[in-house]
Motif scaffolding. Sequence first.
Motif, PDB file in Angstrom:
ATOM      1  N   TYR A   1      41.377  48.562  39.058  1.00 43.92           N
ATOM      2  CA  TYR A   1      40.381  49.313  38.287  1.00 43.92           C
ATOM      3  C   TYR A   1      40.270  48.730  36.879  1.00 43.92           C
ATOM      4  N   GLY A   2      41.426  48.481  36.250  1.00 39.06           N
ATOM      5  CA  GLY A   2      41.400  47.943  34.899  1.00 39.06           C
ATOM      6  C   GLY A   2      40.797  46.553  34.839  1.00 39.06           C
TER       7      GLY A   2
ATOM      8  N   GLU B   1      36.969  46.928  35.410  1.00 39.56           N
ATOM      9  CA  GLU B   1      36.337  47.548  34.256  1.00 39.56           C
ATOM     10  C   GLU B   1      36.269  46.576  33.084  1.00 39.56           C
ATOM     11  N   HIS B   2      37.362  45.881  32.818  1.00 38.37           N
ATOM     12  CA  HIS B   2      37.409  44.945  31.691  1.00 38.37           C
ATOM     13  C   HIS B   2      36.487  43.759  31.939  1.00 38.37           C
TER      14      HIS B   2
ATOM     15  N   LEU C   1      33.722  43.694  33.810  1.00 37.80           N
ATOM     16  CA  LEU C   1      32.320  44.109  33.703  1.00 37.80           C
ATOM     17  C   LEU C   1      31.922  44.355  32.251  1.00 37.80           C
ATOM     18  N   GLU C   2      32.845  44.844  31.453  1.00 36.04           N
ATOM     19  CA  GLU C   2      32.540  45.101  30.046  1.00 36.04           C
ATOM     20  C   GLU C   2      32.325  43.806  29.267  1.00 36.04           C
TER      21      GLU C   2
ATOM     22  N   CYS D   1      28.552  49.672  40.219  1.00 35.07           N
ATOM     23  CA  CYS D   1      29.799  49.596  40.995  1.00 35.07           C
ATOM     24  C   CYS D   1      30.600  50.892  40.888  1.00 35.07           C
ATOM     25  N   GLU D   2      29.903  51.997  40.699  1.00 37.04           N
ATOM     26  CA  GLU D   2      30.587  53.286  40.555  1.00 37.04           C
ATOM     27  C   GLU D   2      31.453  53.602  41.774  1.00 37.04           C
TER      28      GLU D   2
ATOM     29  N   LEU E   1      34.624  51.496  41.832  1.00 34.06           N
ATOM     30  CA  LEU E   1      35.615  51.966  40.861  1.00 34.06           C
ATOM     31  C   LEU E   1      36.265  53.273  41.312  1.00 34.06           C
TER      32      LEU E   1
ATOM     33  N   THR F   1      40.466  53.709  41.879  1.00 33.03           N
ATOM     34  CA  THR F   1      41.376  54.692  41.295  1.00 33.03           C
ATOM     35  C   THR F   1      42.349  55.234  42.335  1.00 33.03           C
TER      36      THR F   1
END
Length: 568
Positions: A399-400, A403-404, A406-407, A420-421, A424, A428
């Motif tokens: 997840y991290g 997320e990182h 994509l950011e 990609c909800e 993600l 989790t």
Amino acid sequence: MALLLLRNRKASALGIPRILRDNVEPFSLNSEKIIGAFASVDVIIRSYCSGSGMKKFDFTDLTRPHTWYPLARKKVRKVILHVGPTNSGKTHQALSRLESSSSGIYCGPLRLLAWEVAKRLNKANVSCDLITGQEREEVDGAKHRAVTVEMADVVSDYDCAVIDEIQMLGCKTRGFSFTRALLGISANELHLCGDPAAVPLIQQILQVTGDDVTVQSYERLLPLVPLNVPLGSFSNIQTGDCIVTFSRHEIYRLKKAIESRGKHLCSIVYGSLPPETRTRQATRFNDASSELDVLVASDAIGMGLNLNISRIIFSTMKKFDGVELRDLTVPEVKQIAGRAGRYGSKFPVGEVTCLDSEDLPLLHKSLLEPSPMLESAGLFPNFDLIYMYSRLHPDSSLYGILEHFLENAKLSKNYFFANCEEVLKVATVIDQLPLRLHEKYLFCISPVDMNDDISSQGLTQFATNYSKKGIVQLREIFTPGTLQVPKTQAALRELESIHKVLDLYVWLSFRLEESFPDRELAASQKAICSMLIEEFLERLGWQKPRVKKVTPRPKLSSLLSRDVKQYL
């Protein structure tokens, strides 16, 4: 280096890490293909890690996605855009060329479309495999394949390829699969079928590939007549009518309202019905000798089903899209309305109207307006990039990492990141389990509905058992022989959810064959689910919902074992 990723137990070629929604060559199961796929990661790493280290290379730079597909870049493809409205013959022309080619692949947005194309080619004595996320029907000597777009093969050469509904590359959730097929399929001829709104974007995207792009425009083969008078009363329903609404409750309410007058019986089509059930319902509606002469449907009829509809009737021009109740968009109206008046059917002229008069202005306006031009195409990083990026953050969860990544990722103006909800949400849950990165990634991209309690808990149980024992027996979560015809709407929803769990098991069995050994059992139980759902539609139909002060969460199916853990 890359071989260290392999687990001790075997995995099929469909289980290797290069997939995102089947982002692999999905047709061979030998170890050489597996090792070769992993080696591609090693090649990229070595090429990017020369000099003073990996950190010099920016893995988040996704501005040149066409370079991800070297096989396609080795040739100048002849790209033909077939664009026009529904029922204009554009797809027929592309499929005719596919049928006459020495080898080819068809990529469609739905399993139903892949089924239809495979059936068409085999009937024409052109041997054709059917490959979807949940089906493998291989024909001896076949050099043609009909696949869902997520299964598009980007590691083989073809004479001809067809991508249907190409405008879906602008879809927030699935657009990246169409972009991957567009950029990655290596074919002498690439035929793209869809809405004219996609033409400028595709032309711009393909400028950097060096492909030869031409556009062929089509007009509708039969007229589509927007009526100035609403349906008004259900007594005005006629044979061949299709009334469209956007919720399950409304579908059953309309079915009862029409059937209670004693003149017509209704077939039903909506998205959460199993594909097999939708196909049978559509077949019965199309059959002139069937008693089911009216169709009540959601926007699931917009593509994937050949329907003999004389008149489309919008029960409403508003739709809840998961966030808000909004007006239908111009493309949505045109896609649905265009299903009326199918070429070659007994209805030479298609008509479209609304149930209520206040909706007619929006209908007429939408049919006259051109669809807004697509501005960007969906994109999502493959596992190669995620794996290499993870080496910079070795202590992070999946997840991290996602997320990182994509950011910090960089895109050109022609692309956007796919939503990609769902991925993600699964991450989790999966991060709690002792799985390797590529195994977590596989579960994250599986076709699970995380908004469905039974479906999400089924995934959790599969992943948990896999992490503990390396093998998942279907009977540990599902009890064969206990399925029954549902008697209520709640029981129907539960049975549809159980079908999703079985469908998920089949999907996983094609990617982790030895770990999910009960594919045949799951497939047979899926078929039983479909038949029981259809029996409910025929025997019981609509029932007046009971008034409840509090709506409880859907209960976990009694067919699921009690030890399913709630990670959500």
